[in-house]
Design an enzyme around this catalytic site. Structure first.
Site, PDB file in Angstrom:
ATOM      1  N   SER A 103      -7.730 -33.663 -29.540  1.00  0.00           N
ATOM      2  CA  SER A 103      -9.022 -33.505 -28.888  1.00  0.00           C
ATOM      3  C   SER A 103     -10.065 -34.360 -29.610  1.00  0.00           C
ATOM      4  CB  SER A 103      -9.404 -32.028 -28.822  1.00  0.00           C
ATOM      5  OG  SER A 103     -10.439 -31.818 -27.892  1.00  0.00           O
TER       6      SER A 103
ATOM      7  N   HIS B 148      -4.921 -26.763 -23.066  1.00  0.00           N
ATOM      8  CA  HIS B 148      -5.450 -27.639 -24.108  1.00  0.00           C
ATOM      9  C   HIS B 148      -5.125 -27.082 -25.491  1.00  0.00           C
ATOM     10  CE1 HIS B 148      -8.205 -30.688 -25.655  1.00  0.00           C
ATOM     11  NE2 HIS B 148      -8.868 -29.773 -26.339  1.00  0.00           N
TER      12      HIS B 148
ATOM     13  N   GLU C 183      -4.461 -29.152 -19.400  1.00  0.00           N
ATOM     14  CA  GLU C 183      -5.594 -29.339 -20.311  1.00  0.00           C
ATOM     15  C   GLU C 183      -6.826 -28.538 -19.898  1.00  0.00           C
ATOM     16  OE1 GLU C 183      -5.672 -30.982 -23.101  1.00  0.00           O
ATOM     17  OE2 GLU C 183      -4.180 -32.576 -23.045  1.00  0.00           O
TER      18      GLU C 183
END
Length: 566
Positions: free
Chosen positions: A231, A443, A349
């Site tokens: 990320s 995610h 995600e």
């Protein structure tokens, strides 16, 4: 007590983004307080930085809370990191240091947990190393959290399993939010280079320099360092690949769920964003602290909370020194670090980040009308990938692909063009607790598997079942990641070889087991690359979360094929 006397080797942005930054303060990335250190045998290590006392357990030594730079407090706030003072005597390195100051969490998510104490005195790192390591590969892990939140002490990032496989793991803290990324004309005037902002990126570079000087004492090879992150950690990996001062400090890169978005320029308003200095000046006026002296007089936590509430979104700034250009431009020119890369993203995600996606229209007709109005001659290609027949899934997939999918494929394509080994993955794994919560492949869900920490997840995280298939997938991912750090190629875990991306556009799919395939989500990369190219050509549109139903009207490219970057 074990005493080691090895001599070290010598030498060799948008409103939606602001909303995200507020929501993720201590929430979007795992923010887990470290559990008590396990009992282990005390171990003493001599390093160039000073003598350290850590613990050894099950063939792995751990040293925690080691300073790599001086505390950036008082007059050191918003300055480049200064060298850490050399300590005398034996430093206790059995406990993590505090996390960097970050906004007080205001929401609870699956990522939420107690970070423990925070402080401006936070520029520390942690090392896990095999007990008898000699010139072992090194992974330097950069935590995520939207450059707003997170910490190197998060339990998901425990490096002991990777170290047991022969890799030295280093996890680092770096300045966050307004303390890490504020640009301001007066701060630029203080700098010999005339720049400001990017302090968190400077911290990451300082940590990499510390690794170069010291890691041999821990059994690591300074010539074989892999930078890795997920990320915002993946975004940081790309910043480091683009940053000239970071060149030569690492040999490989891993970018998990990275996003190659547009970023502010230091002194010029461009791509629909104010300059970083203007954004900083506006924030200072809002805080009624117009000068560096006034800003430095503010309490760090009060300042950080106020900046988040005011919508300050931290990003790297194109300053001509740390960041010479927009990431897409640097990579298009081939000016990034010429290193092997492993990159990829997750199928779900946005299932855990729904604040990034626009609302669902009232009808499929409204959906198609909006897309055609915004995407013009690209609308047919868009609707073929993201049809109105399942608007909810299409909206989630659009944001996923425009941010994470396009970035991942662009990275492996760019490094392939430089002649570097490049490997793409797609994590499409679900398990009962995650699937029941509608979070298939969410995610960061790959992190427990690739770190081998299936039982060290945050309290509200969907629990991974204690079954042989889950452990088998984790074992395979641990093997792939450590092989890449060692050799620059992930090899063949569980008897399944991971092919390079190459002309066939190969990738590894992780669902119940790993298996190779070709041409991930056909048409996805081309559509979003064309979209980015048009926004870049306009000079007035950013490329980030404003996609799909939230996209600006895309201009046609005069005299060029659709999507030609020219």
């Amino acid at each position: 007590m074990i005493r080691l006397n090895r001599r070290p080797l010598r030498g060799a942005v948008s409103a939606l983004a602001a909303c995200l930054a507020t929501l993720v303060a201590g929430a979007v990335q795992p923010a887990v307080a470290a559990s008590a250190d396990p009992d282990g045998e005390r171990v003493i290590l001599q390093t160039p930085a000073g003598d350290l006392s850590g613990v050894a357990l099950d063939g792995v030594r751990a040293f925690k809370g080691v300073p790599y730079a001086a505390p950036p407090v008082g007059p050191g706030r918003w300055r480049p990191p200064a060298p850490a003072p050399q300590w005398t005597g034996l430093r206790d390195a059995r406990a993590f240091g505090p996390a960097c100051v970050q906004p007080t969490p205001r929401v609870q998510t699956i990522y939420s947990a107690d970070l423990g104490r925070t402080s401006e005195d936070c520029l520390t790192l942690n090392i896990w190393t095999p007990s008898h390591a000699e010139t072992a590969p090194v992974i330097v892990w950069i935590h995520g959290g939207a450059l707003v939140a997170g910490s190197s002490r998060e339990t998901l990032y425990d490096g002991s399993r990777l170290a047991a496989e022969g890799v030295v793991v280093v996890s680092i803290n770096y300045r966050l939010g307004v303390l890490g990324y504020l640009a301001h004309p007066a701060l630029s005037a203080e700098s010999p280079d005339g720049v400001s902002g990017n302090y968190g990126l400077m911290d990451q570079i300082a940590a990499l320099k510390w690794v170069q000087r010291n890691i041999a004492a821990f059994g690591g090879d300074p010539r074989n360092v892999t930078i890795a992150g997920e990320s915002a950690g993946g975004l940081s990996v790309m910043y480091l690949m683009a940053s000239p001062p970071a060149r030569g400090l690492f040999a490989k890169a891993i970018a998990q769920s990275a996003y190659m978005i547009s970023t502010p320029e230091l002194k010029t308003a461009r791509y629909g964003m104010p300059s970083a200095e203007d954004a900083g000046s506006r924030l200072a006026r809002t805080l009624q602290a117009p000068s560096p002296r006034a800003l430095r007089s503010l309490d760090a936590q009060t300042l950080t909370d106020a900046a988040a509430l005011a919508g300050f979104s931290p990003f790297g700034a194109v300053d001509g020194k740390l960041l010479p250009g927009q990431l897409v431009d640097v990579f298009d020119r081939g000016d990034q670090a010429p290193v092997p890369i492993l990159a990829g993203f997750n199928s779900g995600e946005v299932r855990s980040l729904k604040m990034l996606a626009p609302p669902t229209p009232s009808s499929p007709t409204d959906y198609e009308r909006t897309i055609r109005g915004r995407y013009g001659d690209l609308a047919d290609a868009f609707l073929a990938l993201y049809p109105s027949s399942d608007m909810g899934e299409s909206i989630l997939a659009t944001t996923r692909d425009a941010l994470y999918g396009w970035t991942s494929e662009r990275l492996v394509r760019s490094q392939t063009a430089l002649g570097q080994p490049s490997f793409l993955y797609y994590f499409d794994h679900g398990y009962p607790a995650a699937d029941a919560a509608g979070l298939h492949g969410f995610h960061a869900s790959e992190l427990p598997f690739m770190f081998g920490m299936l039982t060290r997840t945050p309290p509200l995280w969907p629990k991974v079942p204690d079954t042989a298939p889950e452990k088998g997938l984790s074992d395979a991912m641990v093997t792939y990641w450590t092989a890449f750090a060692r050799d620059g190629a992930p090899g063949g875990a569980a008897g399944v070889s991971w092919p390079a991306y190459g002309d066939a556009r190969r990738f590894m799919r992780f669902d119940t087991t790993p298996h190779p395939a070709e041409r991930l989500l056909p048409g996805m990369f081309e559509l979003h690359d064309r979209t980015m190219c048009r926004r870049r050509a306009s000079g007035a549109q950013p490329w980030n979360w404003n996609v799909g139903l939230a996209s600006p009207i895309l201009a046609a490219v005069a005299g060029a094929a659709p999507g030609d970057c020219g």
